[in-house]
Each structure stands twice: as C-alpha cells, then as structure tokens.
Design a protein around this motif. Structure first.
Motif, mmCIF file in Angstrom:
data_model
loop_
_atom_site.group_PDB
_atom_site.id
_atom_site.type_symbol
_atom_site.label_atom_id
_atom_site.label_comp_id
_atom_site.label_asym_id
_atom_site.label_seq_id
_atom_site.Cartn_x
_atom_site.Cartn_y
_atom_site.Cartn_z
ATOM 1 N N ALA A 192 -9.620 5.028 -9.617
ATOM 2 C CA ALA A 192 -10.239 3.698 -9.557
ATOM 3 C C ALA A 192 -9.176 2.622 -9.372
ATOM 4 C CB ALA A 192 -11.040 3.438 -10.832
ATOM 5 N N ILE A 193 -8.083 2.729 -10.119
ATOM 6 C CA ILE A 193 -7.032 1.716 -10.004
ATOM 7 C C ILE A 193 -6.451 1.730 -8.594
ATOM 8 C CG2 ILE A 193 -4.707 1.134 -10.776
ATOM 9 C CD1 ILE A 193 -5.525 1.811 -13.555
ATOM 10 N N CYS A 194 -6.234 2.916 -8.029
ATOM 11 C CA CYS A 194 -5.709 2.964 -6.656
ATOM 12 C C CYS A 194 -6.664 2.285 -5.688
ATOM 13 C CB CYS A 194 -5.479 4.408 -6.223
ATOM 14 S SG CYS A 194 -4.060 5.129 -6.992
ATOM 15 N N GLY A 195 -7.954 2.523 -5.855
ATOM 16 C CA GLY A 195 -8.913 1.877 -4.978
ATOM 17 C C GLY A 195 -8.908 0.372 -5.140
ATOM 18 N N ALA A 196 -8.887 -0.084 -6.396
ATOM 19 C CA ALA A 196 -8.864 -1.530 -6.635
ATOM 20 C C ALA A 196 -7.614 -2.150 -6.035
ATOM 21 C CB ALA A 196 -8.946 -1.811 -8.135
ATOM 22 N N LEU A 197 -6.469 -1.466 -6.180
ATOM 23 C CA LEU A 197 -5.225 -2.012 -5.630
ATOM 24 C C LEU A 197 -5.308 -2.121 -4.118
ATOM 25 C CD1 LEU A 197 -2.549 -0.264 -7.806
ATOM 26 C CD2 LEU A 197 -2.955 -2.694 -7.620
ATOM 27 N N ASN A 198 -5.821 -1.082 -3.467
ATOM 28 C CA ASN A 198 -5.952 -1.170 -2.009
ATOM 29 C C ASN A 198 -6.856 -2.323 -1.620
ATOM 30 O OD1 ASN A 198 -4.222 0.843 -1.277
ATOM 31 N ND2 ASN A 198 -5.785 2.441 -1.233
ATOM 32 N N ALA A 199 -7.921 -2.543 -2.401
ATOM 33 C CA ALA A 199 -8.805 -3.668 -2.088
ATOM 34 C C ALA A 199 -8.059 -4.986 -2.239
ATOM 35 C CB ALA A 199 -10.027 -3.636 -3.004
ATOM 36 N N ALA A 248 4.090 -0.782 -13.280
ATOM 37 C CA ALA A 248 4.588 -0.734 -11.913
ATOM 38 C C ALA A 248 3.625 -1.426 -10.948
ATOM 39 C CB ALA A 248 4.803 0.708 -11.490
ATOM 40 N N LEU A 249 2.338 -1.182 -11.109
ATOM 41 C CA LEU A 249 1.415 -1.594 -10.066
ATOM 42 C C LEU A 249 0.393 -2.636 -10.487
ATOM 43 C CD1 LEU A 249 0.856 1.891 -8.433
ATOM 44 C CD2 LEU A 249 2.214 0.012 -7.566
ATOM 45 N N VAL A 250 -0.135 -2.481 -11.719
ATOM 46 C CA VAL A 250 -1.267 -3.337 -12.076
ATOM 47 C C VAL A 250 -0.849 -4.801 -12.170
ATOM 48 C CG1 VAL A 250 -2.952 -3.807 -13.871
ATOM 49 C CG2 VAL A 250 -2.508 -1.466 -13.185
ATOM 50 N N VAL A 251 0.299 -5.062 -12.809
ATOM 51 C CA VAL A 251 0.709 -6.470 -12.917
ATOM 52 C C VAL A 251 1.057 -7.035 -11.552
ATOM 53 C CG1 VAL A 251 1.516 -6.303 -15.281
ATOM 54 C CG2 VAL A 251 3.084 -5.875 -13.443
ATOM 55 N N ALA A 298 0.834 -1.202 0.000
ATOM 56 C CA ALA A 298 0.000 0.000 0.000
ATOM 57 C C ALA A 298 0.871 1.255 0.000
ATOM 58 C CB ALA A 298 -0.916 -0.006 1.211
ATOM 59 N N LEU A 299 1.956 1.218 0.744
ATOM 60 C CA LEU A 299 2.886 2.348 0.745
ATOM 61 C C LEU A 299 3.459 2.580 -0.648
ATOM 62 C CD1 LEU A 299 5.048 2.114 3.974
ATOM 63 C CD2 LEU A 299 3.732 4.062 3.170
ATOM 64 N N THR A 300 3.880 1.467 -1.271
ATOM 65 C CA THR A 300 4.436 1.587 -2.620
ATOM 66 C C THR A 300 3.416 2.194 -3.568
ATOM 67 O OG1 THR A 300 5.586 -0.466 -2.138
ATOM 68 C CG2 THR A 300 5.671 0.328 -4.393
ATOM 69 N N THR A 301 2.165 1.709 -3.476
ATOM 70 C CA THR A 301 1.117 2.252 -4.339
ATOM 71 C C THR A 301 0.976 3.750 -4.124
ATOM 72 O OG1 THR A 301 -0.044 0.171 -4.016
ATOM 73 C CG2 THR A 301 -1.282 1.960 -5.017
ATOM 74 N N GLY A 302 0.990 4.160 -2.833
ATOM 75 C CA GLY A 302 0.831 5.582 -2.546
ATOM 76 C C GLY A 302 1.932 6.412 -3.175
ATOM 77 N N VAL A 303 3.162 5.952 -3.003
ATOM 78 C CA VAL A 303 4.285 6.737 -3.515
ATOM 79 C C VAL A 303 4.245 6.819 -5.039
ATOM 80 C CG1 VAL A 303 6.783 6.742 -3.759
ATOM 81 C CG2 VAL A 303 5.768 6.273 -1.547
ATOM 82 N N VAL A 304 4.100 5.661 -5.680
ATOM 83 C CA VAL A 304 4.154 5.643 -7.143
ATOM 84 C C VAL A 304 2.974 6.393 -7.733
ATOM 85 C CG1 VAL A 304 4.108 4.158 -9.143
ATOM 86 C CG2 VAL A 304 5.484 3.524 -7.197
ATOM 87 N N ALA A 305 1.785 6.208 -7.149
ATOM 88 C CA ALA A 305 0.610 6.872 -7.712
ATOM 89 C C ALA A 305 0.716 8.391 -7.556
ATOM 90 C CB ALA A 305 -0.658 6.357 -7.040
#
Lengths: 113, 515, 543
Positions: free
Chosen positions: B133-140, B261-264, B94-101
C-alpha cells in the motif's frame, strides 16, 4: 449577506473551533472529534465555493462536490483508524492520554527489537 | 511543466506506465487481503521488483523523450479530469522507491514469515499489505498531477504508515502511532484548507493549469502558507518533529527503514511541487529564508539530540530529524539565474536543485541501510543500547560495515551520494552569497561524524567480555543491507549526465547558461 | 593510456586490489604478509614518471592523477618508508589474532597516503585526504587500551574538523575557477584574484595546519603517535602527515607575493618549532618525544612556506618538499629504532644507538648528513633576516630534543642483556636508516641541482655546527638539572578541553530539556499554527 456567504462563515467558524479543540484538548477522543469538526468546516467551505461557481452561471459546480465526497471518505477512514488506536491504547494501558509517554516496556523477545 | 496550451487531452506514449505503477500496488493490496496468509508475502515479493522495473521504464521513457510523460484519466482533460505526470524528479523518486522497497522486502522476509502449515498471523499479513500500500501511495504522490489527487495519496501514505509503527503491539508504540496519526491529520486538514482556498480563487487544482492562473494576490499566499505548514507537520520539520522519534524508533526495523527513507520524503515532495511547480514565482526571500532557518535549526537540534541518545534506533531517528533539515535548503537556494564570481557562466544551472534532490535520494538509501543494520544488531544482541555495542564489529562485520557506509553518506564523506549533494549545496550557497547555510552544513557534517563515531568507535574496538549472540544472523539479510549501503556509495559515482534527468520538466525561470 | 598514466593508476590500484581481496577472511589472513608489496608500484612511479597525468573518466566529478617534481620526491620516499614499515609490521604481526584487521586499516591508510601525492583534482584530493586521515584511526586504536581509544577520539575529532575547513576551502576554490574546472592547478592559478581569497587562504591553512600539527591544533600528535604500534607510528609520522605538506605545496599560491599571510604562517610555524622543543624535553616516552619533534619540524616547514608566500618565491615549494622528504625517512627510521631497541639487549644496544644518533642529529643538521643538505636548502627561501635566524636557532632546539630522545631511547632497551633483535625487525630499520642518509644526497644532486661543493663550503659548515654545539650544551644542562622540570601530560593543552567538554555537555542537556517541552502536544500544535501564520505574513509582506 447571501446564504452562500453565511455558509462560508459557518465553515470558517467550524474550522476555528476544530483547530482550538485539536490543539487544546489532551484526550485523543476529543482531538478526533475536533478533527471531524475541522473536516466538516472544510467541506462546508467547499460547498460554499461550489455554490459560488453556480452563481457564475455554471449550474452547481460538480468538482468541489466530488472533492467533498472523497474528503468525507478520507475523514471517515481516518476517524475509524484513530478510534481503533484509541481503543487499543485504552485496552493496553487503561487510560488514553497523549500528554505523557507511557512507561517504556522492554521489547518482547520477538524478531524485531 | 509544459505550457497549458500544449496540454492536450491525450496521454503521451509512456503514460500508460504511470497507471501501471499506481494500479499494480492497489491490485496487490486487494490480492494480499483476499488470499491472506503466506500469499500476501509472495504477492509483495513479486510486486517489489516489478515496480522497480516499471519505474526504470518510466525513467527511460522520460530520459529519452526529454519531456514529461502524461496520462489523462479517462480521456477527460483537466480541469474536469485528472492527469498523472512524470517529470525527471518523479522518475528519480520512483526509482529510489523501487530500489529501497525491494531491499526492505528482501530484508523483512525472515522477520515476517508465516510458518508453512501455520495459520495466518496478524503481524506478517499487515506488514506485507502495508508495504504494498505504501509503495502504491508513494507512486501516486510522485506522479499525481493535481493537488486533490495528491491529498488523497498523502492520506493513503499516512494510513499505510501509521499501523507499521505499532505493529508489535506495545503500549508505547500504540501511543506513538496515535500521536503520529493525529498530528498528521492536523497537517493534512490544513493542506486541504489550502486547496479549498486555491480552488475558490482559481477554479482548478490541476498543477499545470494552476501554475498558469496563479497571481500574486494575498489569497495565494494564504493558501501557500496553510499548505506548506500542513506539509511541514507531516515531514516532521523542527519544531514539529514531536511524533517522529518515538514512531520511527518503535516500529520494527523494516518498518523504520520504510518510514524514515520514503514516507517522510512523500510530504516533502509535495512542498517542492507546491513551491516550484504550482507557484514558481513564489520563492520570495523572506519565506524561503524562514524555511531555510527551520532546516538549519533541525540540523543542529537533531544532531545534538542524536549525540545524547542511549538507544541506537532513537539515535538514527533523531538523525532523520536532522537530515530532513538539509532538504529545506532547497528553498532559499532555489535555482535562480546566477553567474560565477569570475564572470563566466557556470557549466550548469540548478546546482542547488540537483544537490537537494540528490540529498533526498542518498539519505533515503543510506538511512534505510542504517535502520536495517540497527535491526540486525538488535536481534543479534537482544538489545539496542549503544553502551553495550563494544566489540560487535568483530562478530558482525558485514552489518557494522553497512552501518559505516550509511554513516559515511550522512557525514558527507567521499565517495558517497551524500558528499556530492553536500558539495553541490555548498557550491550553491557560496554562489548565491548565502554563506550562512554553508556554515550550518559544515557544522551538521561535524555533528553527524560525532554521532556516527559514537556507534562505530566501540563497535570497532576490542571488547573485554566475549560477545554472545542471542540469535544467529542470516548471511542473506546482512548481504541485502550491505548491498543497499553500497548503493549509497555508488550514488557518488553517478556521472554528471545523470543530473540532466532531474532537469527534465523544470520551468524556465532561470536564465540557463549554455552548456 | 600511456605507460606513465598506467603507472600512476597502479599506484592506487594495487593497494585497493589488496584491500578488496581482504573481504574474504582467508585472504585477510594472508594480507599481513603482503603489506610491503603494496607500495612497490608507487616507488616505481616516483622514479620513472614525473610529469605524467591521467584522467579517470566520469567518476566522482572527474578524477585526475598527475605527478610533478615535489610530488614525485615525496611519493618516492613515502613509498620507501611504507615498504620498510610494512616489512616490520609483517614481522611483528605474525601470529597475532587481529592481524587481518590491522592489515585492512593499514592498506586504507596506505592508499590515502600515496594518493594525496598523485591526486590532481579537488574532489579526488579530498577523497584520498579523508582516507588517510580517517583510516589512521584504526591504526591508532589498534591496541584497544583506554589510552589508545582516547588518543583515537582526539585524533579523529581534529581530523574531521580539519576536513570541514578543507571542504569549504575547496568549494570556494572551485567557485572562483573560471570554466568550472576542478583541477587543483587551475584553482590555485585563479586564487590570487578570487573574491573570496582571504577566506579561502584561511580555510586551507587551517585545514592543512591541523594535519601537520601547527599549534594550537597539535594536541593529537603526541597522543596518537604514542598510542599507535611502532610500524603504524612510523608511517603516520613519516608519510601520512606529509599529506598536509603536499597540500600546502599544491594549494598555496606561492607565485604571488602575499606578505601578510606569509608572515602569519611563518610566525605560527616558528612558534610551533620552539613550542615542540619546550614541551618535548619534559616527556619521558621516546615516542612522545619524537611526536613533539615532528611538531617542531613541521613548524620549521611552515616557516619555509610562509617565507615563500611572503616573497612570492615559487621555488620554495620544491625546497620544502626536499626538507619534508628528508623528514619522512628520518622520523620513520627513529620510530623503528624505538621498536628495535625494545628487542635489543644492552650488549648490542650500540648497534641501534649509533645509527639512531646519526639520524637524530641529521635532523638537527649534522654536517655531511642529509639533514645538513636540507638545512642548507631552506636557507634560500628563509633569507637572512629574523626568520632565518630563528630557524637556524631552532636547529639548536632540535639538537637538544634529539639528544633527549637518545637518552630516553636507551631506557627502552630490553631486560635481557644479550638479546639481539631478529633480522626481520633489524633489516627494515637499517634500510630506512641507510635511505635516510643516502637518499637526500641523491635528491639534492638530481632534483635540486645542487653540488657537493655547497656542503664543503666553510661558512656553511660553520653555520651548521654552532646550533648543534649550542644544543649539546643545553642538553648537558638538561641532564644535570632536568629532574626539576614538571612532568607535563602528553598532549599538553588538550586537558584544557575538559572544561569545554563539560560546557558542551551542559548545552546538550539544555537541548534535551527543550526537546521534551517542544514535544508536548499543545506546544507543537500551537507552533504549527504560528508557523502557518508566520509564513503567511512573510509571504504577504514580501509582495
């Protein structure tokens, strides 16, 4: 053979047909239809499992039913998105086939290359 | 994961943060669609740092308590209800997602800006909405606690990612998006089939309950095989990578960064959850070696193809195909009890675990930086043919430096996160006696050096003709990209204690050596 | 932090600080003038603190700096060479357009080059080794000509290959160390009993062998040194290459007798020693001749290491460091001589030629020079058997090669007969030459504990003189009949890489064709189903 087992086998047959369609047919629309067939088979399997839970004395198991409803929504949105893309592809190229890449066009002089 | 008897219907104190992390993006998407126009951009730009802060709070909570944070939706305990759980791995992702996004959002601002006073245009609206939307899906995905929620989150992720590919509307990107969508759907249907089988056998899909009930019967293996294969299709592991290169290369730069970076990593995360949390006894050597072998083939195949590409974005996309292979070494090298050759217990167990996860995180950061740098180069020069990059390093030093720093992490040069991950994976391979993975890792590093130098060599050289820039490049965007690339570097300086975060929530299958 | 620790930290901190300041374009303009200042703390550290140690907390799995006697010797002379070459570089770069860029690569290489002598833990050593190897690419391709770019490609390919070998060797070393310590000395202490001893030794020797140019991995040296500008070639051949030497000093377990490995290393070393001479005499460019001389000298060093390893002679490390220290100054000086000669006319050429001749023959062991001390010192570990004899014979080859170099040096004299090299160029050259003559004496007396009387011994004189005489005779023969020799390209066997490259290209094209067919939908879809079935079968079979 109970009705539940019959429905389960039906589901399995649908899954098999769907897999065949997805892999073999080159046209995207047929792949989408095959995907829907696949989804239908999976949902049928869920239903058979719900019924089996009922046979164990629980009343029809509600959890798979919830999952089927969610799954239908997901499959529906997936189909809508896919059909929209197929339509757009048809408008852009006049054909819709996934087996060969359309000829590459130069990127428009837009903000992103 | 905690023992099922310990699961109460109660959420832990930090649990509410998990809900915030998932609900906030959903609210953001609704707001963006409702308000439209420039407000979508503002909502996205406000939301990204907020999500980063929430992720940091979750990580802090998990770190301090040393236990999994849990939120039980509506107070209904599983198996009827649904739980969200955050262990160390989820918090790190989740941290990684936050930084990259956040970096991607800042980078994409000028590219997807709506002119003041101008009407709402399709591109920007769709981009900002999909980013949220992608950030939300990733957190889920990171926090989902049962397999069906994870299925829904995975589908959300795919639906959010597919339109990003064809954002510019060119026919080949539409074809790429369609191919991506259909293959991803193929994969997710297989995953769903696996969950049906699991539910039929064990009556629950909650991860913790399932881990307790799963037995070594053929039905479990069939389910595992189906789900893994479906997820491999979504992660584009060789030989199922057909959709990735055109999709990631055809998307706009910010979109490619997000995708690679994130989706795969989302679908890969699910494979990890399946193998290590749902069926912790599963890592059986034959299947694990198959996954490792596919990963090795991905590394070699992807790297060789990256060397052959003429366009920069395709090179980076094939590099993603290769780097995904490294991640799959996690399975044959899974944390088992092992003791160093000298007979003394090692200082920490789970070397391969830390190495694999660190590889995932550092690749996310480095690849995002590289794609964004490639986007800047493409805009400035008007093309992305590698042959035409001679001398560009003198004109755009910051961009090329960012690309070089990202490349350093890919090659595994110190000091970078990629180096530490490589060191840990090599150590694990040697300790387990599976030295063939070590050979592949080294070859992969050599090939990565090859394709990175293919771009950097001409870039640093003198150019015969003076370079004219088609469009000026904003200093701010270069700074954002460089900052993200420096983050990839800083990952190599993480103290060893930080790896303890990743250990929180791991099942006690290994005989852990005393610290 | 003790004073010694602070000095060690400054050794790296000052060049790094200068590097960071180059981020601003204005500072980058000023950087070329400051190049000579950056190595100064290293020189002080080398003189002042031997035996100091400092641990930088937390970073990079624990970065440790320490200095022992061989490291201090090499650090001192390397810092001296970097300072002199830095003065030379500042003078030549004045007013050049891309001086700032050159300074950045220079500072990166400098940091790495000084760092390898002080790094005491595996990860830190790997970091600075990678720095010195890869940053040198920028120095090699500075001119931007196609020849320079090709040299850079060959160089970086071999450098990356060597680093891959080293990484694997370090991982094996760390794995065998009890307690998980990452310090080099702990790892090397555990190496003789390691279960992967053979693999570790092979990998380490390969990795460091590529760095010092042992055959057949020597091909990058002639290409890189002739393509790089003069000051860069001086530091690369003088100081940067010694990263491999310090690696062998630190990592070879010379306290333990390993006769097989020692013999192998000595054999490869002696082969390199003679090979370098054989190819070097066919070259016309003086820089290329010097490169082949480096190959030859590093071969002799490798023979010393091999002999020490074979007999378990721990003292060989210090002696090898002394030999390498002499080589640092001499080789750097000879490269600077080439540069000064191009700025000197025929009338004053003797001012350059005379010191160059002393330096060149010092390499061969001319009596009363530092080279004689070096040749005398290595007699101890090499012994008096076949290895010792061959090593002494190689001095004859060195004489031959050096006389050939002097002849080629004369051809690069400036066109204008009355031209005199400016003081800014001549001064660094003369300082290096003086240091090359004086420093070995200083080191011999203080560090090695020898006496001047050793050199005056008659038998020592005789054994130093006969190879030189032999070499002079061969050189005379070369002048007479040398035109009949084939002109070999610099980098000799690298031309054999061309068919290999063609094969690699064919394989890559095969991969591309495979990719096109794998990415067809029916193929991928079927593979997905097969994969699912295969995984299921594997899981079922395993249980």
């Amino acid at each position: 053979m109970t009705a539940t087992t019959l429905f389960g086998l039906c589901g399995a047959a649908l899954v098999g047909l769907g897999l065949f369609g997805v892999v073999v047919h080159p046209q995207p629309l047929r792949k989408i239809l095959a995907f829907n067939l696949l989804g239908g088979g999976v949902f049928l399997l869920f239903g058979a499992i719900a019924r089996r839970g009922a046979a164990a004395g629980m009343g029809a198991d509600p959890v798979p039913q919830a999952m089927v409803i969610t799954g239908i929504v997901v499959a529906f949105s997936a189909t809508a998105l896919a059909v929209a893309l197929v339509l757009r592809l048809f408008e852009a190229t006049g054909g819709a086939s996934l087996n060969s890449d359309p000829p590459r066009t130069e990127p428009a002089a837009g903000p992103d290359g | 994961m905690p023992h099922p008897d310990a699961i109460s219907a109660a959420s832990t104190s930090g649990g509410a943060l998990l809900v915030v992390a998932i609900v906030l993006p959903i609210v953001g998407v609704l707001l963006a669609l409702a308000l439209g126009g420039r407000h979508a951009e503002r909502v996205a730009l406000a939301l990204m740092p907020t999500l980063l802060a929430v992720a940091a709070a979750i990580a802090l909570c998990v770190w301090r308590t040393g236990e999994i944070a849990q939120y039980v939706v509506g107070g209904w305990a599983p198996p009827l209800g649904v739980a969200f759980r955050a262990d160390g791995l989820s918090a790190a992702m989740a941290l990684t997602t936050g930084v990259v996004a956040t970096a991607i959002a800042l980078f994409a601002r000028p590219a997807f800006a709506t002119a003041p006073g101008g009407g709402e245009t399709r591109g920007p609206l769709v981009f900002w909405t999909l980013l949220i939307a992608i950030c939300g899906a990733l957190n889920a995905i990171w926090f989902g606690g049962d397999l069906f929620t994870l299925y829904v989150a995975l589908e959300l992720l795919t639906f959010g990612a597919v339109p990003l590919v064809c954002l510019d509307g060119r026919p080949e990107t539409i074809a790429a998006a369609l191919r991506y969508l259909l293959f991803a759907l193929f994969g997710s249907v297989l995953y769903l089939l696996g969950t049906v089988v699991l539910y039929g056998a064990y009556g629950t899909l909650d991860i913790v309950l399932l881990a307790d009930r799963v037995r070594a019967v053929p039905i479990s293996w069939i389910a595992a095989a189906l789900m893994t294969a479906g997820l491999l299709a979504k992660t584009a592991l060789f030989p199922l990578h057909l959709w990735l290169p055109p999709a990631h290369a055809g998307a706009p730069a910010a979109g490619s960064a997000l995708l690679s970076a994130l989706v795969v990593k989302g679908s890969f995360f699910l494979v990890v959850r399946l193998w290590f949390d749902v069926m912790p006894g599963l890592p059986d050597q034959a299947a694990a070696q198959i996954l490792g072998a596919l990963g090795a083939s991905a590394i070699i195949f992807g790297s060789v193809l990256a060397l052959r590409q003429a366009r920069l974005k395709l090179l980076i996309a094939y590099s993603t195909v290769a780097q995904i292979g490294y991640l799959f070494f996690l399975f044959p090298l899974a944390p088992k009890s092992f003791v160093a050759a000298s007979g003394a217990a090692l200082a920490w167990s789970g070397v391969a675990w830390t190495g694999g996860i660190l590889q995932m995180i550092s690749h996310a950061v480095a690849k995002a930086a590289m794609f964004m740098a490639a986007g800047l180069l493409g805009e400035a020069l008007g093309h992305d043919r590698i042959a035409g990059f001679g001398g560009v390093g003198r004109v755009l030093p910051m961009t090329v430096a960012a690309f070089a720093l990202g490349g350093m992490s890919l090659m595994g040069l110190p000091p970078s996160g990629g180096f530490v991950a490589k060191w840990l994976l090599l150590t694990a391979a040697v300790a387990e006696g599976q030295w063939w993975w070590a050979v592949v890792i080294l070859i992969g590093g050599l090939l990565a050096a090859g394709y990175v130098f293919r771009v950097l060599g001409p870039a640093f050289a003198r150019s015969e003709a003076p370079i004219t820039l088609r469009a000026p490049v904003s200093r701010q965007r270069e700074a954002v990209v460089l900052a993200l690339a420096v983050c990839a570097l800083l990952l190599g300086f993480l103290p060893l204690k930080a790896s303890e975060l990743l250990e929180i929530g791991r099942p006690d299958t290994a005989e852990v050596a005393p610290r | 932090m003790t004073g010694e620790g602070a000095l060690l930290a400054l050794t790296l901190a000052v060049p790094l600080a200068l590097l960071v300041s180059c981020l601003s374009p204005r500072q980058r303009q000023r950087a070329p003038a400051l190049l000579a200042l950056a190595p100064a703390p290293a020189l002080v550290a080398a003189i002042a603190c031997s035996g100091g140690m400092i641990v930088l907390p937390g970073a990079l799995l624990g970065l440790t700096l320490a200095l022992d006697a061989p490291g201090a010797m090499l650090l001192g002379v390397a810092a001296l060479l970097w300072i002199a070459a830095g003065l030379y570089a500042s003078a030549t770069l004045r007013g050049a357009a891309d001086a700032g860029r050159f300074a950045v690569w220079w500072l990166l290489t400098l940091t790495g080059s000084l760092g390898v002598f002080v790094a005491a833990d595996l990860v830190g050593f790997y970091l600075v080794f990678a720095m010195v190897s890869l940053a040198a690419y920028g120095l090699v391709v500075h001119d931007g000509t196609p020849r320079a770019r090709r040299a850079g490609s060959v160089y970086v390919a071999l450098a990356v290959l060597g680093e891959a070998f080293l990484l694997m060797g370090f991982v094996l070393l760390a794995q065998a160390t009890p307690g998980g310590s990452l310090l080099i000395r702990d790892g090397v202490a555990a190496l003789p009993n390691s279960p992967w001893r053979e693999a570790t030794l092979a990998l380490l020797m390969l990795g460091f062998g590529i760095k010092i140019g042992l055959i057949p991995f020597h091909v990058w040296m002639p290409l890189a040194y002739s393509a790089a500008p003069i000051p860069a070639a001086a530091v690369l051949s003088g100081a940067a290459v010694k990263a491999g030497v310090i690696g062998l000093i630190r990592f070879l377990p010379m306290q333990t007798a390993l006769p097989d490995w020692g013999a192998a290393l000595a054999a490869v070393g002696l082969a390199s020693a003679f090979y370098g001479v054989a190819i070097g005499i066919t070259q016309r460019n003086p820089k290329t001749v010097l490169a082949y001389s480096s190959i030859s000298q590093m071969g002799v060093l490798a023979a010393v290491f091999g002999a020490g390893l074979a007999t378990g002679d721990g003292g060989a490390a210090l002696i090898a460091a002394f030999y390498a220290a002499h080589h640092v100054l001499v080789k750097g000086g000879l490269f600077l001589a080439v540069g000064v000669m191009t700025a000197t006319g025929r009338r004053c050429a003797w001012q350059v030629l005379l010191p160059a001749a002393i330096l060149a023959l010092s390499l061969a062991g001319l009596p009363f020079t530092g080279g004689a001390l070096a040749k005398l010192a290595i007699k101890t570990p090499l012994g008096s058997g076949l290895v010792g004899f061959l090593a002494t014979l190689s001095a004859a080859g060195t004489t031959l090669l050096m006389l050939h170099y002097l002849r080629r040096l004369m051809t690069s004299v400036a066109m204008d007969d009355s031209r005199v090299a400016p003081a800014t160029l001549a001064l660094p050259w003369l300082v290096t030459a003086a240091a090359a003559v004086l420093a070995p004496w200083l080191l011999y007396v203080t560090v090695l504990g020898g006496g001047i009387a050793d050199v005056l011994d008659l038998s020592a004189l005789a054994s130093a003189v006969w190879p030189i005489l032999l070499g002079a005779v061969l050189a005379a023969a070369l002048w007479r009949w040398g035109d009949r020799m084939p002109g070999l390209p610099a980098g000799d066997v690298v031309v054999a890489a061309r068919p290999v490259a063609g094969l690699a290209r064919a394989i890559a094209e095969g991969f591309e064709v495979a990719d096109v067919s794998l990415r067809r939908w029916p193929v991928a879809g079927l593979l997905l189903l097969i994969l699912a079935a295969g995984l299921g079968a594997a899981l079922l079979a395993g249980h």
